[in-house]
Design an enzyme around this catalytic site. Structure first.
Site, PDB file in Angstrom:
ATOM      1  N   GLY A  22      62.075 -51.705   9.979  1.00  0.00           N
ATOM      2  CA  GLY A  22      61.636 -53.082   9.822  1.00  0.00           C
ATOM      3  C   GLY A  22      61.627 -53.482   8.368  1.00  0.00           C
ATOM      4  N   ASP A  34      49.848 -60.874  11.673  1.00  0.00           N
ATOM      5  CA  ASP A  34      51.126 -60.784  12.402  1.00  0.00           C
ATOM      6  C   ASP A  34      50.894 -60.260  13.821  1.00  0.00           C
ATOM      7  OD1 ASP A  34      53.818 -61.184  12.713  1.00  0.00           O
ATOM      8  OD2 ASP A  34      54.410 -59.281  11.822  1.00  0.00           O
TER       9      ASP A  34
END
Length: 697
Positions: free
Chosen positions: A420, A536
């Site tokens: 990521g 998030d």
């Protein structure tokens, strides 16, 4: 100014000019240079010289151009040691403007959809304007943007280092293929003047004014590429790999959304793997094996390196002791001993002394380098914090690099769990038998070391059964390594949006997961030593353990706040579909922003719809908007998942749906707190199912 921006990139192990003469980079009979740009296969100019039409280069009087995407090529490199995508440096496309009257600027969307190219996350997103927030408009990626200010009082009040006078700089997500920008005023006024945004590989472009930007007209951009086309790509390469051991390949394929990498192939195992996973393969990257360098995609492209000619490439005590071999070298200790005895016992003693001294110096160099990394990554500050009586973090461990190297088999590519924007996660096993997830960070900003270390301290104190536990870290490596408990059963997103028949989500399970996630967020907001905003929350950041209990994960963007703070002023960061609209407008993140994101997850549990869908109409593309409109128009049960309608009580469903709607209020003050959300969900379970209230830590 243009010359300042067009800086040559320092590709790792870029083929030297001497190697270009020794080893071919293009297919036999094919042109390998165009206007000082080297053209290695799979790229090519003439017909039959490129692997696939996407790699066709047009060479004219102006320069080299990628034909299908019409971008001028400045440099192509083959990365000989990495499993990441290869890179091409191009003369960037458009500089996007918010005002059509800014006619001196080239404007338009850069679209790489359908191609093997993506915009590398090594690029930077740059925006110019006054009191403007610019964001990349790509519904498949995370929300990325930054704010440029012209009001001096706003600049002095902002704590975001990415904000600046007249311009701002931000990062881009991995895998981006469409570059389009949306502009919004930070003070709710109509946008005026000329606002610009563009991608560039340069981290700090020295641009003094908008006029300079208008004269420039472009910026250099890095593209990543991989080979995706089986018919015209991989099958053609099979013959070139026959009977070879001078290459290795990284083959990624998808099975239940997991990505696997294979490396260190010989020709036989390469063919076997291609045949076995023919229908599952998604992409391929090859490079020369250790001890070789050149172009792996050519049958004669990888040539043996003579490590004995360069003392930096071998560890033999002296050049007479080194013998080159295919793909490596050896240190002839026997020969050295014979020479030593022939000279004298004193000579042998001298050789032994030199060898011992070499080992000592090498060991000291390694220790010195580890100390350098430890200090640079904030290790001294962390030790100070750990020794302080203010922190109850006895369970936080400082791992050595040797421990984690052993745990991950030297960070073998086969151990990768995922990648990521924050880093790469590996599966590892500690010496005590525990299975852990080890996150190798991409980079740490040395200017924010104190914040980074403080966050490690805070996260290590989190003790909640529904939050992934941080076990410790290693700071004596080039980039920090964070060690977490390993969660085996994937993400909530997989069970909602992919068909996993062996474990369908029941209504009771969905309600339990909602309660567990809400309880974890309530703990972070109010029960932790300092309030923590996750920033998030989404279904892909909710993991399921061996008993399918929810675990909130990925605190890479989380922030702690002082007790008397009500919000954080930050760079706009989040994920499309989950992002709080109020945060997007003000850049101020509050605990109610996490509530909004949780509301979207709650709607996902009810509908099994994705947060953003291009299938729905423009007005209803956002799941939050689609859900609220359906409730207001009386069509709620038309969008609910069949499993919810068949198993859940109508009153129970309506209570949860009403709670989700309140979490999605545009005005954050009207949203409930996570503690209130948790109590309401626990009340639903207790009232309608007659079950005990879920216990939280």
């Amino acid at each position: 100014m243009a010359l300042q921006l067009v800086i040559p990139i320092n590709f790792l192990l870029l083929l030297s000019s001497g190697l270009a003469e020794a080893a071919p980079i293009a297919k036999p009979g094919c042109t390998s240079v165009c206007k000082n740009v080297r053209i290695p296969y799979p790229f090519g100019i003439q017909s039959g010289c490129y692997m696939d039409p996407w790699f066709e280069i047009v060479c004219n009087g102006t320069g080299a151009f990628l034909k299908k995407i019409n971008m001028e090529v400045l440099e192509i490199a083959l990365d000989g040691r990495s499993s990441s995508a290869e890179k091409v440096r191009v003369k960037g496309g458009s500089i996007i403007s918010s005002n059509p009257n800014c006619t001196s600027m080239r404007s338009g969307v850069m679209n790489l959809k359908g191609s093997p190219f993506t915009f590398s996350y090594n690029n930077y997103f740059v925006s110019f304007g006054c009191n403007v927030t610019a964001t990349i408009a790509d519904t498949d990626q995370q929300v990325v943007g930054c704010k440029s200010l012209c009001n001096t009082s706003l600049i002095n009040g902002a704590r975001n280092s990415s904000s600046g006078f007249n311009h701002c700089i931000g990062l881009i997500p991995d895998g981006l293929q469409v570059f389009n920008v949306e502009f919004a005023s930070t003070d709710n006024k109509v946008l005026g003047g000329c606002n610009y945004a563009y991608l560039s590989e340069s981290s700090r472009p020295e641009i003094k004014s908008i006029n300079t930007m208008e004269k420039l007209g472009f910026a250099p951009v890095l593209l990543d590429w991989q080979i995706y086309n089986w018919t015209n790509g991989w099958r053609v390469m099979l013959d070139s790999f026959n009977n070879r051991r001078d290459f290795r390949c990284y083959i990624s394929y998808s099975t239940s959304s997991s990505i696997y990498y294979y490396s260190d192939f010989d020709a036989k195992s390469f063919h076997n793997t291609i045949s076995k996973h023919y229908d599952e393969i998604s992409s391929l990257i090859c490079n020369c094996a250790w001890g070789y360098e050149g172009n792996p995609y050519l049958s004669a492209g990888c040539e043996d390196i003579n490590e004995c000619e360069d003392p930096k490439l071998n560890h033999c005590p002296n050049k007479w002791d080194c013998q080159n071999a295919k793909g490596g070298y050896s240190c002839n200790k026997k020969k050295m001993i014979i020479i030593g005895f022939g000279a004298s016992l004193g000579g042998l003693s001298l050789v032994v002394s030199i060898w011992w001294l070499y080992k000592v110096i090498k060991r000291r160099s390694e220790i010195k380098l580890k100390k350098k990394f430890f200090k640079r990554n904030g290790g001294l500050l962390l030790q100070q914090q750990l020794s302080s009586s203010e922190h109850n973090v006895q369970n936080t461990k400082l791992f050595s690099s040797k421990e984690l190297d052993t745990a991950t088999d030297q960070f073998n590519e086969s151990r990768i769990l995922g990648k990521g924007g924050q880093g790469t996660v590996y599966k590892g096993m500690l010496t005590d038998g525990r299975i852990v997830a080890i996150k190798k960070c991409n980079i740490v900003d040395e200017g924010n070391l104190e914040q980074f270390i403080n966050e490690i301290i805070i996260l290590s104190q989190i003790n909640h059964r529904n939050v992934v536990k941080l076990l410790g870290c290693c700071l004596e490596t080039e980039v920090p390594l964070l060690v977490y408990e390993f969660i085996p059963n994937g993400t909530l997103s997989q069970y909602l949006h992919e068909e996993i028949e062996e474990f369908p989500l029941t209504w009771n399970m969905r309600l339990r997961i909602a309660i567990e996630v809400a309880g974890a967020l309530s703990y972070l907001h109010s029960a932790a030593s300092l309030p923590i905003y996750h920033r998030d929350i989404k279904s892909t950041n909710i993991l399921l353990d061996d008993k399918y209990r929810a675990k909130v994960a990925d605190f890479g963007t989380s922030r702690t706040v002082a007790i008397d703070q009500t919000h954080l002023t930050t760079l706009v960061y989040g994920t499309f579909g989950y992002l709080d609209p109020e945060y997007f407008q003000t850049s101020q993140f509050t605990e109610k922003s996490d509530v909004y994101s949780f509301g979207v997850v709650l709607v996902e549990l009810l509908t099994r719809e994705k947060p953003v869908s291009l299938v729905r109409t423009q007005e209803r593309r956002s799941l939050a908007t689609y859900f609220i409109l359906s409730m207001e128009e009386g069509f709620l049960f038309d969008i609910l998942d069949a499993g919810v309608k068949n198993e859940g009580d109508i009153q129970e469903i309506m209570v949860v749906a009403d709670l989700a709607k309140r979490c999605l209020e545009l005005n954050g003050k009207r949203r409930p707190t996570m503690r209130e959300v948790t109590k309401e969900l626990e009340g639903v379970r207790k009232t309608f199912n007659g079950q005990e209230n879920c216990e939280t830590i």
